[in-house]
Write a protein that holds these residues in place. Structure first.
Motif, PDB file in Angstrom:
ATOM      1  N   PHE A 189       0.829  -1.211   0.000  1.00  0.00           N
ATOM      2  CA  PHE A 189       0.000   0.000   0.000  1.00  0.00           C
ATOM      3  C   PHE A 189       0.866   1.266   0.000  1.00  0.00           C
ATOM      4  CE2 PHE A 189      -3.493  -2.668   1.974  1.00  0.00           C
ATOM      5  CZ  PHE A 189      -4.276  -2.651   0.840  1.00  0.00           C
ATOM      6  N   GLN A 190       1.959   1.251   0.740  1.00  0.00           N
ATOM      7  CA  GLN A 190       2.813   2.436   0.800  1.00  0.00           C
ATOM      8  C   GLN A 190       3.502   2.699  -0.535  1.00  0.00           C
ATOM      9  OE1 GLN A 190       5.431   1.607   4.059  1.00  0.00           O
ATOM     10  NE2 GLN A 190       4.010   2.377   5.615  1.00  0.00           N
ATOM     11  N   ASN A 191       3.933   1.652  -1.207  1.00  0.00           N
ATOM     12  CA  ASN A 191       4.666   1.819  -2.461  1.00  0.00           C
ATOM     13  C   ASN A 191       3.761   2.165  -3.637  1.00  0.00           C
ATOM     14  OD1 ASN A 191       7.113   1.221  -1.221  1.00  0.00           O
ATOM     15  ND2 ASN A 191       6.868  -0.978  -1.558  1.00  0.00           N
ATOM     16  N   MET A 192       2.459   2.122  -3.462  1.00  0.00           N
ATOM     17  CA  MET A 192       1.552   2.507  -4.537  1.00  0.00           C
ATOM     18  C   MET A 192       1.486   4.021  -4.729  1.00  0.00           C
ATOM     19  SD  MET A 192      -1.646  -0.114  -3.960  1.00  0.00           S
ATOM     20  CE  MET A 192      -2.619   0.660  -5.251  1.00  0.00           C
ATOM     21  N   PHE A 193       1.932   4.791  -3.728  1.00  0.00           N
ATOM     22  CA  PHE A 193       1.870   6.249  -3.778  1.00  0.00           C
ATOM     23  C   PHE A 193       3.281   6.811  -3.609  1.00  0.00           C
ATOM     24  CE2 PHE A 193      -2.140   4.671  -2.124  1.00  0.00           C
ATOM     25  CZ  PHE A 193      -3.059   5.308  -2.938  1.00  0.00           C
ATOM     26  N   PRO A 194       3.539   8.007  -4.147  1.00  0.00           N
ATOM     27  CA  PRO A 194       4.883   8.596  -4.025  1.00  0.00           C
ATOM     28  C   PRO A 194       5.248   8.870  -2.574  1.00  0.00           C
ATOM     29  CG  PRO A 194       3.593   9.728  -5.713  1.00  0.00           C
ATOM     30  CD  PRO A 194       2.648   8.831  -4.991  1.00  0.00           C
ATOM     31  N   THR A 195       6.529   8.741  -2.296  1.00  0.00           N
ATOM     32  CA  THR A 195       7.020   9.035  -0.957  1.00  0.00           C
ATOM     33  C   THR A 195       7.045  10.541  -0.711  1.00  0.00           C
ATOM     34  OG1 THR A 195       9.286   9.013  -1.771  1.00  0.00           O
ATOM     35  CG2 THR A 195       8.423   6.957  -0.877  1.00  0.00           C
ATOM     36  N   ILE A 196       6.998  10.924   0.552  1.00  0.00           N
ATOM     37  CA  ILE A 196       6.919  12.337   0.944  1.00  0.00           C
ATOM     38  C   ILE A 196       8.159  12.691   1.754  1.00  0.00           C
ATOM     39  CG2 ILE A 196       5.631  14.026   2.286  1.00  0.00           C
ATOM     40  CD1 ILE A 196       3.122  12.454   1.699  1.00  0.00           C
ATOM     41  N   ASN A 197       8.767  13.780   1.371  1.00  0.00           N
ATOM     42  CA  ASN A 197       9.906  14.323   2.119  1.00  0.00           C
ATOM     43  C   ASN A 197       9.386  15.435   3.024  1.00  0.00           C
ATOM     44  OD1 ASN A 197      12.341  15.122   3.101  1.00  0.00           O
ATOM     45  ND2 ASN A 197      13.292  15.497   1.109  1.00  0.00           N
ATOM     46  N   LEU A 198       9.387  15.198   4.321  1.00  0.00           N
ATOM     47  CA  LEU A 198       8.792  16.148   5.264  1.00  0.00           C
ATOM     48  C   LEU A 198       9.575  17.447   5.361  1.00  0.00           C
ATOM     49  CD1 LEU A 198       7.821  13.695   8.154  1.00  0.00           C
ATOM     50  CD2 LEU A 198       6.362  14.615   6.351  1.00  0.00           C
TER      51      LEU A 198
END
Length: 394
Positions: free
Chosen positions: A159-168
């Protein structure tokens, strides 16, 4: 020194050539398709899920019945597609399959209940669907996915890899407009899928001041003066009274929406966009809809049964390789036979050309012999008669 290559005119004038940024290319892209029996709102649910996966998905993907899974896998590489979402309907119910391209794994979920996006939006008192929110990918929020077991970690990772990662550290808050919430219930083993629109509203302001700050035109029909409007609406608004203090945040960036000040307090409000899904993890396969079953919710197999299945799969794989080698050998033999027939046909054509040359030579020799005989007859007539023969005599 080699000659320097130069791009053609069409490439130089193409405005869409190499315009994608690296972060867009590296972002996970997806295909959302449907298969199986028709009906059951499968097509509508597929379109709603494509809206959830925007903008890194094929929104206007045209699929046909004759398209197989290999067709989508073959074009996934050039298009940077990393996930394939498949909605299928059988006689037993509806299923959701999420595949990691190109080699798996595959997660199969059983859909217990679902609601379409149009039904969810129509049930709201205040409908809010902003098209600008779909220009950026949503946030993914996972709740209670920290249970024991390899299947829980694999499911959360998928589920996490289906969406782009976020750099806080350098994220732009103006791009955070939607969120996807997945809530896992350890007791029932059900997953609740929700899709929300995120709105940031200023807090600590009266109802009248908030309207003015947000650029809304106030209704002054019952007021004698503008000051009376502010004095009557000095109390907090109804929506602000219902807000929880846990929803209040301090914004450290400049927000485009009106009324929100940098380093000021604002309230986070969620509006559901749909669709709603109630899922249950059914099976995890090692390959792409094929391979070793890593997890099954209903069927449990002992180690001996797993070894027997693995042996059968190995025999099947070897048989497939043998069949493939035989097909390649037959293909090479057919190509070699075709080349031999081609050489034979060329030799026959050359032989026909040689026979034509010999025939022309024989005709030329015959014509020369006939001409020589006519010359001998004329010479004999001239010697015997003593004068030249007539032209029509010979």
């Amino acid at each position: 020194m080699g000659r320097k290559t130069r791009k053609g005119r069409s490439v130089r004038n193409n405005k869409n050539f190499h315009i994608e940024q690296e972060q867009v290319t590296n972002a996970p892209h997806s295909f959302v398709i449907h298969k199986g029996l028709p009906g059951g709102h499968t097509l509508e649910l597929t379109k709603d899920f494509r809206r959830v996966m925007e903008p890194f998905t094929a929104t206007s993907l045209k699929e046909r019945k004759k398209n197989s899974l290999k067709d989508f896998v073959s074009v996934a590489g050039p298009l940077h597609v990393s996930h394939l979402v498949l909605f299928s309907r059988t006689e037993l119910g509806m299923y959701l399959k999420i595949m990691r391209l190109p080699r798996g794994p595959t997660l199969t979920f059983k859909i217990h209940n679902f609601s379409l996006a149009r039904d969810v939006v129509s049930s709201l008192k205040r409908q809010m669907v902003v098209e600008e929110a779909f220009k950026h990918s949503p946030l993914i929020v996972l709740n209670s996915f920290s249970g024991e077991g390899l299947h829980m970690k694999l499911m959360a990772s998928m589920f996490q890899n289906m969406f782009p990662t976020i750099n806080l550290t350098n994220i732009d808050l103006n791009t955070v407009r939607r969120c996807v919430l997945l809530n896992y219930n350890p007791t029932t083993k059900l997953i609740e899928f929700r899709h929300y629109n995120i709105k940031v509203a200023p807090t600590g302001l009266s109802k009248g001041v908030k309207k003015m700050v947000q650029g809304k035109v106030p209704n002054l029909a019952r007021c004698q003066d503008i000051s009376e409007f502010f004095s009557k609406t000095a109390a907090m608004s109804e929506s602000e009274a219902e807000d929880d203090a846990a929803n209040h945040v301090t914004i450290n960036q400049k927000i485009i929406s009106r009324g929100n000040m940098e380093s000021g307090k604002s309230a986070i409000k969620l509006t559901e966009l749909g669709p709603r899904l109630t899922l249950q993890l059914f099976k995890i396969e090692d390959g792409l809809l094929d391979g070793e079953v890593l997890y099954h919710d209903l069927v449990y197999k002992s180690e001996e049964e797993k070894l027997e299945i693995q042996k059968k799969r190995e025999i099947k794989r070897k048989l497939k390789e043998t069949r493939k080698k035989t097909q390649e050998a037959n293909k090479k033999a057919k190509e070699q036979l075709r080349e031999e027939n081609k050489v034979k046909s060329l030799k026959g054509m050359n032989r026909e050309k040689e026979s034509d040359v010999q025939m022309k030579k024989m005709v030329r020799e015959a014509n020369e012999a006939t001409k020589m005989e006519e010359d001998d007859d004329k010479e004999y007539y001239r010697e015997e008669v003593g004068e030249d023969p007539d032209a029509d005599l010979f």
